[in-house]
Motif scaffolding. Structure first.
Motif, PDB file in Angstrom:
ATOM      1  N   MET A 112       9.986  39.151  41.230  1.00  0.00           N
ATOM      2  CA  MET A 112       9.198  39.058  42.490  1.00  0.00           C
ATOM      3  C   MET A 112       8.861  40.639  43.000  1.00  0.00           C
ATOM      4  SD  MET A 112      11.679  37.735  45.894  1.00  0.00           S
ATOM      5  CE  MET A 112      12.181  39.258  46.480  1.00  0.00           C
ATOM      6  N   SER A 113       7.820  40.352  43.940  1.00  0.00           N
ATOM      7  CA  SER A 113       7.063  41.759  44.140  1.00  0.00           C
ATOM      8  C   SER A 113       8.192  42.491  44.911  1.00  0.00           C
ATOM      9  CB  SER A 113       5.770  41.444  44.872  1.00  0.00           C
ATOM     10  OG  SER A 113       6.089  41.073  46.069  1.00  0.00           O
ATOM     11  N   LEU A 114       7.707  43.695  45.018  1.00  0.00           N
ATOM     12  CA  LEU A 114       8.647  44.955  45.358  1.00  0.00           C
ATOM     13  C   LEU A 114       8.967  44.589  47.329  1.00  0.00           C
ATOM     14  CD1 LEU A 114      10.331  47.512  44.935  1.00  0.00           C
ATOM     15  CD2 LEU A 114       8.215  48.621  45.707  1.00  0.00           C
ATOM     16  N   PHE A 115       7.953  44.352  47.761  1.00  0.00           N
ATOM     17  CA  PHE A 115       8.169  44.349  49.227  1.00  0.00           C
ATOM     18  C   PHE A 115       8.113  42.782  50.091  1.00  0.00           C
ATOM     19  CE2 PHE A 115       5.296  48.153  48.558  1.00  0.00           C
ATOM     20  CZ  PHE A 115       6.262  48.975  48.769  1.00  0.00           C
ATOM     21  N   ARG A 116       8.471  41.771  49.082  1.00  0.00           N
ATOM     22  CA  ARG A 116       8.560  40.514  49.512  1.00  0.00           C
ATOM     23  C   ARG A 116       9.635  40.304  50.503  1.00  0.00           C
ATOM     24  NH1 ARG A 116       5.482  36.237  46.421  1.00  0.00           N
ATOM     25  NH2 ARG A 116       3.570  37.470  46.685  1.00  0.00           N
ATOM     26  N   GLY A 117      10.824  41.004  50.219  1.00  0.00           N
ATOM     27  CA  GLY A 117      11.705  40.639  51.258  1.00  0.00           C
ATOM     28  C   GLY A 117      11.779  41.540  52.436  1.00  0.00           C
ATOM     29  N   LEU A 118      10.754  42.211  52.692  1.00  0.00           N
ATOM     30  CA  LEU A 118      10.686  43.110  53.967  1.00  0.00           C
ATOM     31  C   LEU A 118      10.992  42.387  55.005  1.00  0.00           C
ATOM     32  CD1 LEU A 118       9.643  46.219  53.895  1.00  0.00           C
ATOM     33  CD2 LEU A 118       7.451  44.945  54.780  1.00  0.00           C
ATOM     34  N   LYS A 119      11.966  43.071  55.689  1.00  0.00           N
ATOM     35  CA  LYS A 119      12.489  42.462  57.012  1.00  0.00           C
ATOM     36  C   LYS A 119      12.138  43.620  58.224  1.00  0.00           C
ATOM     37  CE  LYS A 119      17.030  42.664  55.877  1.00  0.00           C
ATOM     38  NZ  LYS A 119      18.098  41.981  55.534  1.00  0.00           N
ATOM     39  N   PHE A 120      12.005  43.023  59.546  1.00  0.00           N
ATOM     40  CA  PHE A 120      12.208  44.083  60.885  1.00  0.00           C
ATOM     41  C   PHE A 120      13.668  44.512  60.841  1.00  0.00           C
ATOM     42  CE2 PHE A 120      13.245  44.851  65.225  1.00  0.00           C
ATOM     43  CZ  PHE A 120      11.835  45.762  65.199  1.00  0.00           C
ATOM     44  N   LEU A 121      13.484  45.866  60.905  1.00  0.00           N
ATOM     45  CA  LEU A 121      14.721  46.705  61.231  1.00  0.00           C
ATOM     46  C   LEU A 121      15.126  47.027  62.473  1.00  0.00           C
ATOM     47  CD1 LEU A 121      17.527  47.754  59.526  1.00  0.00           C
ATOM     48  CD2 LEU A 121      16.020  50.104  59.618  1.00  0.00           C
ATOM     49  N   THR A 122      14.126  47.969  63.010  1.00  0.00           N
ATOM     50  CA  THR A 122      14.311  48.241  64.606  1.00  0.00           C
ATOM     51  C   THR A 122      12.919  49.085  65.062  1.00  0.00           C
ATOM     52  OG1 THR A 122      15.522  49.808  65.868  1.00  0.00           O
ATOM     53  CG2 THR A 122      15.180  50.765  63.725  1.00  0.00           C
ATOM     54  N   THR A 123      12.926  49.184  66.267  1.00  0.00           N
ATOM     55  CA  THR A 123      11.743  49.800  66.857  1.00  0.00           C
ATOM     56  C   THR A 123      12.422  51.029  67.712  1.00  0.00           C
ATOM     57  OG1 THR A 123      10.693  47.742  67.559  1.00  0.00           O
ATOM     58  CG2 THR A 123      10.221  49.578  69.009  1.00  0.00           C
ATOM     59  N   VAL A 124      11.525  52.175  67.658  1.00  0.00           N
ATOM     60  CA  VAL A 124      11.865  53.278  68.277  1.00  0.00           C
ATOM     61  C   VAL A 124      10.849  53.893  69.105  1.00  0.00           C
ATOM     62  CG1 VAL A 124      12.960  55.575  67.669  1.00  0.00           C
ATOM     63  CG2 VAL A 124      13.050  53.798  65.952  1.00  0.00           C
ATOM     64  N   ASN A 125      11.396  54.443  70.133  1.00  0.00           N
ATOM     65  CA  ASN A 125       9.971  55.167  71.025  1.00  0.00           C
ATOM     66  C   ASN A 125      10.322  56.585  70.993  1.00  0.00           C
ATOM     67  OD1 ASN A 125       8.958  52.920  72.722  1.00  0.00           O
ATOM     68  ND2 ASN A 125      11.032  52.431  73.155  1.00  0.00           N
ATOM     69  N   ASP A 126      11.005  57.236  70.474  1.00  0.00           N
ATOM     70  CA  ASP A 126      10.867  58.958  70.538  1.00  0.00           C
ATOM     71  C   ASP A 126      11.729  59.304  69.166  1.00  0.00           C
ATOM     72  OD1 ASP A 126      13.755  59.830  71.483  1.00  0.00           O
ATOM     73  OD2 ASP A 126      13.238  58.150  72.716  1.00  0.00           O
ATOM     74  N   LEU A 127      11.357  60.402  69.023  1.00  0.00           N
ATOM     75  CA  LEU A 127      11.931  60.977  67.796  1.00  0.00           C
ATOM     76  C   LEU A 127      13.321  61.238  67.730  1.00  0.00           C
ATOM     77  CD1 LEU A 127       9.112  63.675  66.888  1.00  0.00           C
ATOM     78  CD2 LEU A 127       9.169  61.265  66.060  1.00  0.00           C
ATOM     79  N   ARG A 128      14.103  61.379  68.798  1.00  0.00           N
ATOM     80  CA  ARG A 128      15.595  61.402  68.873  1.00  0.00           C
ATOM     81  C   ARG A 128      16.405  60.478  68.608  1.00  0.00           C
ATOM     82  NH1 ARG A 128      15.400  63.353  75.025  1.00  0.00           N
ATOM     83  NH2 ARG A 128      13.948  61.542  74.918  1.00  0.00           N
ATOM     84  N   THR A 129      15.642  59.309  68.615  1.00  0.00           N
ATOM     85  CA  THR A 129      16.471  58.004  68.060  1.00  0.00           C
ATOM     86  C   THR A 129      15.927  57.222  66.733  1.00  0.00           C
ATOM     87  OG1 THR A 129      14.720  56.672  69.541  1.00  0.00           O
ATOM     88  CG2 THR A 129      17.198  57.185  70.438  1.00  0.00           C
ATOM     89  N   LEU A 130      15.441  58.306  66.060  1.00  0.00           N
ATOM     90  CA  LEU A 130      14.987  57.739  64.684  1.00  0.00           C
ATOM     91  C   LEU A 130      16.291  57.459  63.692  1.00  0.00           C
ATOM     92  CD1 LEU A 130      12.002  60.308  63.779  1.00  0.00           C
ATOM     93  CD2 LEU A 130      11.915  57.959  64.305  1.00  0.00           C
ATOM     94  N   PRO A 131      16.282  56.579  62.787  1.00  0.00           N
ATOM     95  CA  PRO A 131      17.476  56.316  62.178  1.00  0.00           C
ATOM     96  C   PRO A 131      17.992  57.436  61.535  1.00  0.00           C
ATOM     97  CG  PRO A 131      15.944  54.624  61.600  1.00  0.00           C
ATOM     98  CD  PRO A 131      15.096  55.402  62.681  1.00  0.00           C
ATOM     99  N   LEU A 132      19.398  57.446  61.354  1.00  0.00           N
ATOM    100  CA  LEU A 132      20.065  58.809  60.755  1.00  0.00           C
ATOM    101  C   LEU A 132      20.019  58.692  59.216  1.00  0.00           C
ATOM    102  CD1 LEU A 132      22.817  58.830  63.456  1.00  0.00           C
ATOM    103  CD2 LEU A 132      20.931  60.432  63.099  1.00  0.00           C
ATOM    104  N   ASP A 133      19.961  57.335  58.761  1.00  0.00           N
ATOM    105  CA  ASP A 133      20.101  57.278  57.297  1.00  0.00           C
ATOM    106  C   ASP A 133      18.768  56.644  56.597  1.00  0.00           C
ATOM    107  OD1 ASP A 133      20.068  54.731  58.267  1.00  0.00           O
ATOM    108  OD2 ASP A 133      21.875  53.942  57.641  1.00  0.00           O
ATOM    109  N   GLY A 134      18.777  56.413  55.250  1.00  0.00           N
ATOM    110  CA  GLY A 134      17.741  55.787  54.346  1.00  0.00           C
ATOM    111  C   GLY A 134      16.600  56.735  54.334  1.00  0.00           C
ATOM    112  N   ARG A 135      15.782  56.205  53.490  1.00  0.00           N
ATOM    113  CA  ARG A 135      14.690  57.001  52.931  1.00  0.00           C
ATOM    114  C   ARG A 135      13.153  56.039  53.576  1.00  0.00           C
ATOM    115  NH1 ARG A 135      14.313  57.995  47.033  1.00  0.00           N
ATOM    116  NH2 ARG A 135      15.390  55.961  47.026  1.00  0.00           N
ATOM    117  N   GLU A 136      12.284  56.722  54.058  1.00  0.00           N
ATOM    118  CA  GLU A 136      11.175  55.917  54.454  1.00  0.00           C
ATOM    119  C   GLU A 136       9.744  56.488  53.975  1.00  0.00           C
ATOM    120  OE1 GLU A 136      13.027  56.954  58.248  1.00  0.00           O
ATOM    121  OE2 GLU A 136      11.055  57.904  59.014  1.00  0.00           O
ATOM    122  N   VAL A 137       8.779  55.461  54.019  1.00  0.00           N
ATOM    123  CA  VAL A 137       7.470  55.764  53.759  1.00  0.00           C
ATOM    124  C   VAL A 137       6.570  55.237  55.022  1.00  0.00           C
ATOM    125  CG1 VAL A 137       5.399  54.991  52.348  1.00  0.00           C
ATOM    126  CG2 VAL A 137       7.548  55.470  50.997  1.00  0.00           C
TER     127      VAL A 137
END
Ligand SMILES: Nc1nc2c(ncn2[C@@H]2O[C@H](COP(=O)(O)OP(=O)(O)OP(=O)(O)O)[C@@H](O)[C@H]2O)c(=O)[nH]1
Ligand SMILES: [Mg+2]
Length: 209
Positions: A1-26
Motif C-alpha cells: 500500500m502506498s505510504l499516504f493512503r491512510g492519511l486522515k484529518f487530525l486537527t485545525t489550528v489557527n495560531d502557533l500557540r495551539t500547534l500539536p505538542l507531539d509528532g513529526r510533521e512535513v
C-alpha cells in the motif's frame, strides 16, 4: 500500500500557540492556488480530504493530517501566501506566522514547497526558502499543474529550478500533477525517507548522552 493512503484529518489550528505538542510533521507551503491541498488529496488518493477551491486563499488555517499507526506522522496543509485579494494587514500577519513556523517549529522535519510549474520561484517562494533553509532541514519542490505544460515546457521548468539548487543538496525538485496523478511515487519516496529517519528524541536516547 502506498505510504499516504491512510492519511486522515487530525486537527485545525489557527495560531502557533495551539500547534500539536507531539509528532513529526512535513509542511506543504506555497502560493495561494498553487495546488497544496490538491497535492495532499492526490497523495492520499482521496478526493476531498483537504479542501480544494478555485477561489485562491481558501485554506486559511493550518490543517493537520496524519498517517501511520501511531498518528505521530503528519502532513500539514499551510495557508497559501501571496493572495492579492486579502487585505495587506491580514497577509502580513499570515506571512509573519509562516516565517515563525518555518524558522522555529521543532516538530517540522522537512518542507514540501508547492509551486505552479508555469511560474516557479516567485519572490515569496524565495522568502520561504530564506526562512527555512538556515534550519538545515530538507526541502522538496513540487512543480505542480505540470499537465498544463507541453513535454518541452515541463523539461525546461524542471531544469531551470534544478539549476538554481545545483549546489545545494538540501533541495530536490520534481514535476507533479494532481489532475493526472503524476509524480506521486517520487514524492512518497522523498518524503517517506524523511520520516524514516529516527526521531530526534529517540536518537538522543539511543546515543545514551
Ligand atoms: N490542471 C490542474 N489543476 C490543478 C492541479 N492542482 C490543483 N489544481 C487546481 O488549482 C486550484 C487550486 O488548488 P488548491 O489545491 O485548492 O490550491 P491551494 O494551494 O491549496 O490553494 P490555497 O488553499 O488557496 O492556498 C483548484 O482549482 C485545483 O483544481 C493540477 O495538478 N492540475
Ligand atoms: Mg489549500
Amino acid at each position: 500500500m502506498s505510504l499516504f493512503r491512510g492519511l486522515k484529518f487530525l486537527t485545525t489550528v489557527n495560531d502557533l500557540r495551539t500547534l500539536p505538542l507531539d509528532g513529526r510533521e512535513v509542511a506543504f507551503a506555497g502560493r495561494s492556488n498553487a495546488g497544496k491541498s490538491s497535492a495532499i488529496n492526490t497523495l492520499a488518493n482521496h478526493t476531498r480530504l483537504a479542501y480544494v477551491s478555485k477561489t485562491p486563499g481558501r485554506t486559511q488555517h493550518i490543517n493537520y493530517f496524519t498517517f501511520g499507526s501511531d498518528e505521530l506522522k503528519r502532513l500539514v496543509d499551510l495557508p497559501g501566501y501571496g493572495y492579492a485579494e486579502v487585505p495587506a494587514a491580514v497577509r502580513a500577519h499570515w506571512e509573519g506566522l509562516l516565517g515563525r513556523y518555518l524558522k522555529e517549529r521543532d516538530h517540522l522535519i522537512g518542507l514540501v514547497l508547492i509551486m505552479d510549474s508555469r511560474r516557479p520561484l516567485t519572490e515569496l517562494d524565495r522568502r520561504m526558502l530564506d526562512w527555512f533553509l538556515p534550519t538545515g532541514k530538507p526541502v522538496h519542490c513540487l512543480l505542480t499543474k505540470s499537465d498544463k505544460l507541453s513535454n518541452q515546457e515541463r523539461t525546461n521548468a524542471l531544469r531551470s529550478v534544478q539549476k538554481e539548487f545545483a549546489n545545494n543538496p538540501q533541495v530536490t525538485v520534481q514535476l507533479f500533477s494532481s489532475l493526472k496523478k503524476q509524480g506521486v511515487e517520487e514524492t512518497e519516496k522523498v518524503v517517506g525517507a524523511w520520516f524514516a529517519e529516527p526521531a530526534a528524541d529517540s536518537a538522543e536516547l539511543t546515543n545514551g548522552e
